[in-house]
Design an enzyme around this catalytic site. Structure first.
Site, PDB file in Angstrom:
ATOM      1  N   HIS A  62      -1.727   1.138   7.173  1.00 50.42           N
ATOM      2  CA  HIS A  62      -2.021   2.643   6.972  1.00 50.42           C
ATOM      3  C   HIS A  62      -1.367   3.647   7.743  1.00 50.42           C
ATOM      4  CE1 HIS A  62      -5.095   5.313   4.727  1.00 50.42           C
ATOM      5  NE2 HIS A  62      -4.015   5.999   5.098  1.00 50.42           N
ATOM      6  N   HIS A  64       1.380   7.160   8.105  1.00 48.79           N
ATOM      7  CA  HIS A  64       2.115   8.660   7.545  1.00 48.79           C
ATOM      8  C   HIS A  64       3.302   8.839   8.373  1.00 48.79           C
ATOM      9  CE1 HIS A  64      -1.200   9.246   4.583  1.00 48.79           C
ATOM     10  NE2 HIS A  64      -1.997   8.865   5.626  1.00 48.79           N
ATOM     11  N   ARG A  66       5.654  10.749   7.396  1.00 47.49           N
ATOM     12  CA  ARG A  66       6.225  12.122   7.029  1.00 47.49           C
ATOM     13  C   ARG A  66       7.666  12.526   6.590  1.00 47.49           C
ATOM     14  NH1 ARG A  66       1.004  13.582   6.443  1.00 47.49           N
ATOM     15  NH2 ARG A  66      -0.107  14.000   8.360  1.00 47.49           N
ATOM     16  N   ASN A  96       2.722  10.260   0.294  1.00 45.34           N
ATOM     17  CA  ASN A  96       2.515  11.448   0.377  1.00 45.34           C
ATOM     18  C   ASN A  96       3.407  12.295   1.219  1.00 45.34           C
ATOM     19  OD1 ASN A  96       1.277  10.880   2.853  1.00 45.34           O
ATOM     20  ND2 ASN A  96      -0.235  12.330   2.867  1.00 45.34           N
ATOM     21  N   ASP A 154      -2.986   7.911  -1.610  1.00 46.35           N
ATOM     22  CA  ASP A 154      -3.888   8.229  -0.243  1.00 46.35           C
ATOM     23  C   ASP A 154      -3.559   9.784   0.065  1.00 46.35           C
ATOM     24  OD1 ASP A 154      -5.240   7.797   2.077  1.00 46.35           O
ATOM     25  OD2 ASP A 154      -3.718   8.208   3.158  1.00 46.35           O
ATOM     26  N   HIS A 234      -9.532   3.282   5.035  1.00 43.90           N
ATOM     27  CA  HIS A 234     -10.242   3.811   5.936  1.00 43.90           C
ATOM     28  C   HIS A 234     -11.747   3.963   5.795  1.00 43.90           C
ATOM     29  CE1 HIS A 234      -8.902   7.085   3.306  1.00 43.90           C
ATOM     30  NE2 HIS A 234      -8.016   7.520   3.943  1.00 43.90           N
ATOM     31  N   ASN A 280      -9.971  12.913   7.272  1.00 45.63           N
ATOM     32  CA  ASN A 280     -10.711  12.364   5.939  1.00 45.63           C
ATOM     33  C   ASN A 280     -10.596  11.136   5.918  1.00 45.63           C
ATOM     34  OD1 ASN A 280     -11.515  15.211   5.275  1.00 45.63           O
ATOM     35  ND2 ASN A 280      -9.792  15.484   3.878  1.00 45.63           N
ATOM     36  N   ASP A 307      -4.436   4.865   9.915  1.00 47.31           N
ATOM     37  CA  ASP A 307      -4.057   6.084   9.563  1.00 47.31           C
ATOM     38  C   ASP A 307      -3.238   7.157  10.168  1.00 47.31           C
ATOM     39  OD1 ASP A 307      -4.309   8.109   7.359  1.00 47.31           O
ATOM     40  OD2 ASP A 307      -6.263   8.417   7.540  1.00 47.31           O
ATOM     41  N   HIS A 311       0.594  15.776  12.809  1.00 50.85           N
ATOM     42  CA  HIS A 311       1.000  17.170  12.191  1.00 50.85           C
ATOM     43  C   HIS A 311       1.621  17.982  13.601  1.00 50.85           C
ATOM     44  CE1 HIS A 311      -1.284  16.978   8.550  1.00 50.85           C
ATOM     45  NE2 HIS A 311      -2.420  16.112   9.383  1.00 50.85           N
TER      46      HIS A 311
HETATM   47 ZN   LIG Z   1      -6.385   8.510   3.239  1.00 46.21          ZN
END
Ligand SMILES: [Zn+2]
Length: 433
Positions: A62, A64, A66, A96, A154, A234, A280, A307, A311
């Site tokens: 899991h 990201h 980007r 995402n 997600d 998560h 989250n 996760d 940013h």
């Molecule tokens: Zn999530």
């Protein structure tokens, strides 16, 4: 390709039941031999690993990255550099992005970019619904054929049960899991932290644990109904752990992960109003952490996942209510858990490594990963279990400099990472040797 003989390391390979001082030889990207005092061959380059742990490369199911579209936060170069520094040799990136990974053509573009930019193995998640909008199913079959390893919206819960049912049915035809970000959208509304005493005191809107429990309940029932594989991302609430445990006992095809931050941090940290703690599902209370630890112990929770959600610093540098959720996680994951649970004697290091290697590999049936079997892939890490360091976000390789563990003292760190027989990370730097 170089041939390596890694000598005298403490080899921990939970999938193969190995836990001993052993040598390991790497030839042409594969493990060629594992054993006591292997005789060096003329073409071996020797690495002395005495005092270090040799582990299969970590697997993060899991994260990201980007890319495409939000490269100010992270991209494949910085994201996989950060993963390598954290000891991850395989990572599963979420859909995402901008555009959302919801079509086979975007999967193909990602695969091309991964070949040129990534230093670790990157697997791709396809979206469940077009644009993550929760209205229409994405190209599940085409994306499966293009090589995605899972499906997920997600960041969002798939609010429409009919769509989630269809996704589970469709994904199961390709033997792929559907990963659920389980929080009931209406119940969490615009909440920014765990709903409880601390949120009441701070006057911040809460996200109740029940929102997670209710969302997980539906996923388990749909998994039972369809026979599909649902993976709960998560997990953060006691109720969710109890529900998943009961579902596993019934034979429902469910797996689940937990993050380092949900195991180590509580909602009270938000009294500082530091947006680095905004995530989250939210950080909860000790009561929930106790349940998560029990869930890890008894196998209800299969894997630790980061996760990793970087940013840009300026995006996080604002009022708590306005800050985006999530933070970087690759480079702190092992050290945080090693310091908090292994050094204190609560867990064995074998258990931690199992949950970061064999555990996630088994959850998603990635049989070629998460172990150091002879003939298998040479994806491994060297860990210095005694190395003391302090988390300085500016020194991390990720572009996401917001980190809830900033300033914390750690014991234990990954010092070298090998992917496919090549050292990709060594002494704080990315290498391609
Ligand atoms: Zn999530």
């Amino acid at each position: 390709m170089a041939q390596w003989l890694i000598q005298n390391g403490h080899l921990i390979d939970p999938a193969n039941g190995l836990d001993d001082v052993l040598d390991i030889r790497i030839v042409d990207g594969n493990v060629a031999a594992v054993g006591k005092s292997l005789t060096a061959e003329a073409s071996d380059e020797i690495v002395n690993a005495s005092g270090l742990i040799v582990s299969p490369g970590f697997i993060d199911i899991h994260c990201h990255l980007r890319e495409p579209g939000q490269e100010a936060k992270e991209d494949l170069v910085t994201g996989t550099a950060s993963a390598a520094a954290g000891g991850f040799t395989t990572i599963l990136t979420m859909a995402n992005t901008r555009p959302v990974i919801d079509q086979a053509i975007i999967v193909a573009g990602m695969k091309y970019k991964i070949q040129t930019d990534a230093v670790v193995r990157v697997e791709i998640t396809g979206a469940v619904t077009k644009g993550l909008e929760g209205k229409e199913l994405a190209e599940i079959g085409d994306m499966a054929q293009a090589g995605v390893r899972a499906f997920s919206d997600d960041g969002f819960y798939v609010n429409d049960g009919r769509l989630m049912r269809a996704a589970l049915e469709y994904a199961s035809m390709f033997n792929l899991p559907v990963i659920s970000h389980s929080e009931d959208c209406c119940l969490v509304a615009d909440g920014v932290m765990h709903e409880g005493c601390v949120s009441a005191k701070l006057g911040l809107k809460g996200r109740p644990a029940e929102a997670e429990n209710i969302a997980v309940s539906r996923e388990l029932m749909l998994a039972e109904m369809t026979g599909g594989h649902v993976h709960i991302a998560h997990v953060s609430s006691k109720g969710a752990v109890d529900l998943i445990r009961a579902a596993k006992a019934k034979g429902i095809k469910v797996t689940a992960e937990v993050t380092p931050h949900h195991l180590c941090l509580v909602d009270k940290t938000i009294e500082s109003f530091d947006s680095a703690f905004k995530v989250n599902p939210p950080l909860r209370t000790n009561e929930h952490i106790v349940a998560l630890l029990e869930g890890l112990n008894d196998g209800t929770l299969d894997a630790i996942a980061t996760d990793h959600a970087p940013h840009a610093y300026e995006e996080k540098d604002c009022e708590f209510n306005d800050a985006p959720c999530g933070f970087a996680g690759f480079e702190t994951a092992f050290s945080v858990l090693h310091s908090r649970f292994v050094k204190t004697g609560e867990w064995s290091v074998q258990k931690l490594i199992q949950k970061m290697t064999a555990g996630p590999a088994a959850a998603f049936d990635w049989q070629d990963r998460g172990h150091l079997s002879v003939g298998g892939l040479a994806d491994l890490v060297l860990i210095d279990p005694n190395k003391a360091w302090v988390v300085d976000p500016q020194k991390l390789l990720t572009r996401g400099k917001s980190c809830p563990f900033a300033g914390m003292e750690m014991t234990g760190q990954v010092v070298r990472t090998m992917v496919n027989g090549k050292w990709v990370y060594q002494d704080g730097k990315i290498t391609r040797k």
